[in-house]
Design an enzyme around this catalytic site. Structure first.
Site, PDB file in Angstrom:
ATOM      1  N   SER A  14       0.804  -1.233   0.000  1.00  0.00           N
ATOM      2  CA  SER A  14       0.000   0.000   0.000  1.00  0.00           C
ATOM      3  C   SER A  14       0.830   1.273   0.000  1.00  0.00           C
ATOM      4  CB  SER A  14      -0.943  -0.001   1.212  1.00  0.00           C
ATOM      5  OG  SER A  14      -0.190  -0.053   2.404  1.00  0.00           O
ATOM      6  N   ASP A  62      -2.649  -9.552   6.316  1.00  0.00           N
ATOM      7  CA  ASP A  62      -1.829  -9.195   7.476  1.00  0.00           C
ATOM      8  C   ASP A  62      -0.802 -10.308   7.623  1.00  0.00           C
ATOM      9  OD1 ASP A  62      -0.649  -8.858   9.939  1.00  0.00           O
ATOM     10  OD2 ASP A  62      -2.508  -8.337  10.968  1.00  0.00           O
ATOM     11  N   ASN A  85       7.858  -7.949   1.280  1.00  0.00           N
ATOM     12  CA  ASN A  85       8.284  -6.561   1.474  1.00  0.00           C
ATOM     13  C   ASN A  85       7.755  -5.923   2.775  1.00  0.00           C
ATOM     14  OD1 ASN A  85       8.916  -3.624   0.385  1.00  0.00           O
ATOM     15  ND2 ASN A  85       6.725  -3.653   0.868  1.00  0.00           N
ATOM     16  N   SER A 138      17.694  -5.611   4.687  1.00  0.00           N
ATOM     17  CA  SER A 138      18.213  -4.242   4.839  1.00  0.00           C
ATOM     18  C   SER A 138      19.707  -4.340   5.107  1.00  0.00           C
ATOM     19  CB  SER A 138      17.526  -3.562   6.030  1.00  0.00           C
ATOM     20  OG  SER A 138      18.287  -2.458   6.498  1.00  0.00           O
ATOM     21  N   TYR A 151      14.905  -3.799  14.876  1.00  0.00           N
ATOM     22  CA  TYR A 151      14.844  -3.822  13.405  1.00  0.00           C
ATOM     23  C   TYR A 151      16.075  -4.523  12.807  1.00  0.00           C
ATOM     24  CZ  TYR A 151      14.528  -2.000   8.609  1.00  0.00           C
ATOM     25  OH  TYR A 151      14.447  -1.890   7.243  1.00  0.00           O
ATOM     26  N   LYS A 155      16.207  -8.047  10.651  1.00  0.00           N
ATOM     27  CA  LYS A 155      16.685  -8.127   9.263  1.00  0.00           C
ATOM     28  C   LYS A 155      17.863  -9.093   9.147  1.00  0.00           C
ATOM     29  CE  LYS A 155      13.703  -5.314   7.350  1.00  0.00           C
ATOM     30  NZ  LYS A 155      12.715  -5.773   6.360  1.00  0.00           N
ATOM     31  N   ILE A 184      16.915   4.366   1.131  1.00  0.00           N
ATOM     32  CA  ILE A 184      16.173   4.726  -0.073  1.00  0.00           C
ATOM     33  C   ILE A 184      15.157   5.806   0.303  1.00  0.00           C
ATOM     34  CG2 ILE A 184      14.684   3.860  -1.937  1.00  0.00           C
ATOM     35  CD1 ILE A 184      17.438   2.439  -1.824  1.00  0.00           C
TER      36      ILE A 184
HETATM   37  P1  NAD Z   1       6.702   1.581   4.346  1.00  0.00           P
HETATM   38  O1  NAD Z   1       6.351   1.759   5.781  1.00  0.00           O
HETATM   39  O2  NAD Z   1       6.265   2.612   3.370  1.00  0.00           O
HETATM   40  O3  NAD Z   1       6.195   0.171   3.818  1.00  0.00           O
HETATM   41  C1  NAD Z   1       6.015  -0.944   4.628  1.00  0.00           C
HETATM   42  C2  NAD Z   1       4.671  -1.534   4.297  1.00  0.00           C
HETATM   43  O4  NAD Z   1       4.484  -2.737   5.081  1.00  0.00           O
HETATM   44  C3  NAD Z   1       3.504  -0.588   4.659  1.00  0.00           C
HETATM   45  O5  NAD Z   1       2.625  -0.512   3.561  1.00  0.00           O
HETATM   46  C4  NAD Z   1       2.840  -1.269   5.835  1.00  0.00           C
HETATM   47  O6  NAD Z   1       1.458  -1.020   5.898  1.00  0.00           O
HETATM   48  C5  NAD Z   1       3.145  -2.724   5.524  1.00  0.00           C
HETATM   49  N1  NAD Z   1       2.962  -3.589   6.688  1.00  0.00           N
HETATM   50  C6  NAD Z   1       3.424  -3.398   7.938  1.00  0.00           C
HETATM   51  N2  NAD Z   1       2.985  -4.393   8.744  1.00  0.00           N
HETATM   52  C7  NAD Z   1       2.232  -5.223   7.961  1.00  0.00           C
HETATM   53  C8  NAD Z   1       1.507  -6.410   8.213  1.00  0.00           C
HETATM   54  N3  NAD Z   1       1.435  -6.954   9.442  1.00  0.00           N
HETATM   55  N4  NAD Z   1       0.882  -7.005   7.176  1.00  0.00           N
HETATM   56  C9  NAD Z   1       0.925  -6.463   5.929  1.00  0.00           C
HETATM   57  N5  NAD Z   1       1.573  -5.321   5.648  1.00  0.00           N
HETATM   58  C10 NAD Z   1       2.220  -4.715   6.661  1.00  0.00           C
HETATM   59  O7  NAD Z   1       8.291   1.398   4.297  1.00  0.00           O
HETATM   60  P2  NAD Z   1       9.274   1.095   3.066  1.00  0.00           P
HETATM   61  O8  NAD Z   1      10.418   1.992   3.257  1.00  0.00           O
HETATM   62  O9  NAD Z   1       8.552   1.072   1.790  1.00  0.00           O
HETATM   63  O10 NAD Z   1       9.776  -0.394   3.436  1.00  0.00           O
HETATM   64  C11 NAD Z   1       9.446  -1.552   2.692  1.00  0.00           C
HETATM   65  C12 NAD Z   1      10.426  -2.661   3.074  1.00  0.00           C
HETATM   66  O11 NAD Z   1      11.740  -2.267   2.691  1.00  0.00           O
HETATM   67  C13 NAD Z   1      10.490  -2.950   4.569  1.00  0.00           C
HETATM   68  O12 NAD Z   1      10.659  -4.341   4.782  1.00  0.00           O
HETATM   69  C14 NAD Z   1      11.724  -2.188   5.007  1.00  0.00           C
HETATM   70  O13 NAD Z   1      12.298  -2.726   6.171  1.00  0.00           O
HETATM   71  C15 NAD Z   1      12.603  -2.374   3.788  1.00  0.00           C
HETATM   72  N6  NAD Z   1      13.669  -1.385   3.657  1.00  0.00           N
HETATM   73  C16 NAD Z   1      13.394  -0.067   3.396  1.00  0.00           C
HETATM   74  C17 NAD Z   1      14.445   0.832   3.242  1.00  0.00           C
HETATM   75  C18 NAD Z   1      14.225   2.296   2.930  1.00  0.00           C
HETATM   76  O14 NAD Z   1      15.191   3.051   2.969  1.00  0.00           O
HETATM   77  N7  NAD Z   1      13.026   2.734   2.615  1.00  0.00           N
HETATM   78  C19 NAD Z   1      15.762   0.378   3.394  1.00  0.00           C
HETATM   79  C20 NAD Z   1      16.002  -0.955   3.677  1.00  0.00           C
HETATM   80  C21 NAD Z   1      14.946  -1.829   3.782  1.00  0.00           C
END
Ligand code: NAD
Length: 247
Positions: A14, A62, A85, A138, A151, A155, A184
């Site tokens: 989402s 979920d 993800n 990550s 966190y 990971k 990112i």
């Molecule tokens: P974000 O918070 O925008 O996205 C995470 C998504 O996971 C959200 O849509 C949230 O609603 C969903 N979520 C959380 N708990 C959930 C559940 N129980 N069931 C279903 N959905 C659930 O963050 P993002 O930055 O887009 O991160 C996405 C992934 O990438 C994550 O695993 C994060 O750890 C990883 N990540 C992100 C970065 C970054 O810099 N953005 C860096 C390294 C890793």
């Protein structure tokens, strides 16, 4: 790196990277299933993908709830690629980290990845078609940062889990790999990176900038598609050199 006709489930679709990946995978021919707890948000995203001539459907999901995960795979029995993800990244000093918060992070980031991978692998084994599972980990799973005890630990565990699953499931033609993004830029963290602390962090990245979501497309497609057919159990880092920053 063609995914034409393949059903690809993206969890946490989402917002942020999950939303970006869903659009990108559809652009590359995948029949994307967007999974998230907020069905209204993904319905809108799926409609936008369909309007752009892509294939997209949705499922309320979920990842911490095994019944919800099972329902998703019953609804879509033809998933051949999973992008694990969904994740949460609250920060707290280790001395202040509450038990419930630690459990919430591990349940979402680690148990959630396992439940979804199991659901997919059971289906893939039964069909005999094999498949690809990409776990979004990550760089904090490979090198630490303060305030991230839960966190970073979750990971690191995802990376180790990825290897065990790859080892056990290779015999079924199922590949399991981890993608480790560095920092990112997404709407959620944009505010932090505009602060002095955020700018200082960016200065420690050898490439001196944040990554863009689109810079994960190539690595993700490699692991998800048959372009990576001999790659399993690996950890692919895309971080602008952050992990090799000077000590
Ligand atoms: P974000 O918070 O925008 O996205 C995470 C998504 O996971 C959200 O849509 C949230 O609603 C969903 N979520 C959380 N708990 C959930 C559940 N129980 N069931 C279903 N959905 C659930 O963050 P993002 O930055 O887009 O991160 C996405 C992934 O990438 C994550 O695993 C994060 O750890 C990883 N990540 C992100 C970065 C970054 O810099 N953005 C860096 C390294 C890793």
């Amino acid at each position: 790196m063609d995914l034409a006709g393949k059903t690809v489930l993206v969890t946490g679709a989402s917002s942020g990277l999950g939303l970006h990946f869903s659009k990108m995978l559809a652009d590359n021919g995948a029949h994307v299933v967007l999974g998230a707890r907020r069905i209204d948000a993904i319905e809108e995203a799926a409609e936008a993908i369909r309007c752009a001539a892509g294939q997209a459907r949705t499922i309320a999901l979920d990842v911490t709830d095994s019944a919800s995960v099972q329902q998703a795979f019953e609804t879509y029995p033809d998933v051949s690629v999973v992008i694990n993800n969904a994740g949460i990244a609250p920060s707290a000093a280790a001395l202040d980290l509450e038990e419930a918060e630690f459990e919430r992070v591990m349940t979402t980031n680690l148990k959630g990845v396992l439940l979804v991978a199991q659901g997919a692998a059971r289906q893939m084994r039964e069909r005999g078609t094999g498949g690809s599972i990409v776990n979004i980990a990550s760089i904090t799973g490979l090198r630490v940062a303060g305030q991230l005890a839960a966190y970073a630990t979750s990971k690191a565990a995802v990376i180790q889990l990825t290897k065990v699953l790859a080892l056990e499931w290779a015999r079924y033609g199922i590949r399991v790999n981890a993608l480790c993004p560095g920092y990112i830029e997404t709407p959620l963290n944009a505010e932090f990176f505009a602060t002095e602390a955020g700018k200082a962090l960016v200065n420690r990245i050898p490439q001196r900038r944040l990554g863009r979501p689109g810079e994960l497309d190539g690595p993700l497609l490699l692991l998800a598609s048959d372009a990576g057919s001999y790659i399993t159990g690996t950890t692919l880092v895309a971080d602008g050199g952050h992990l090799i920053s000077s000590l």
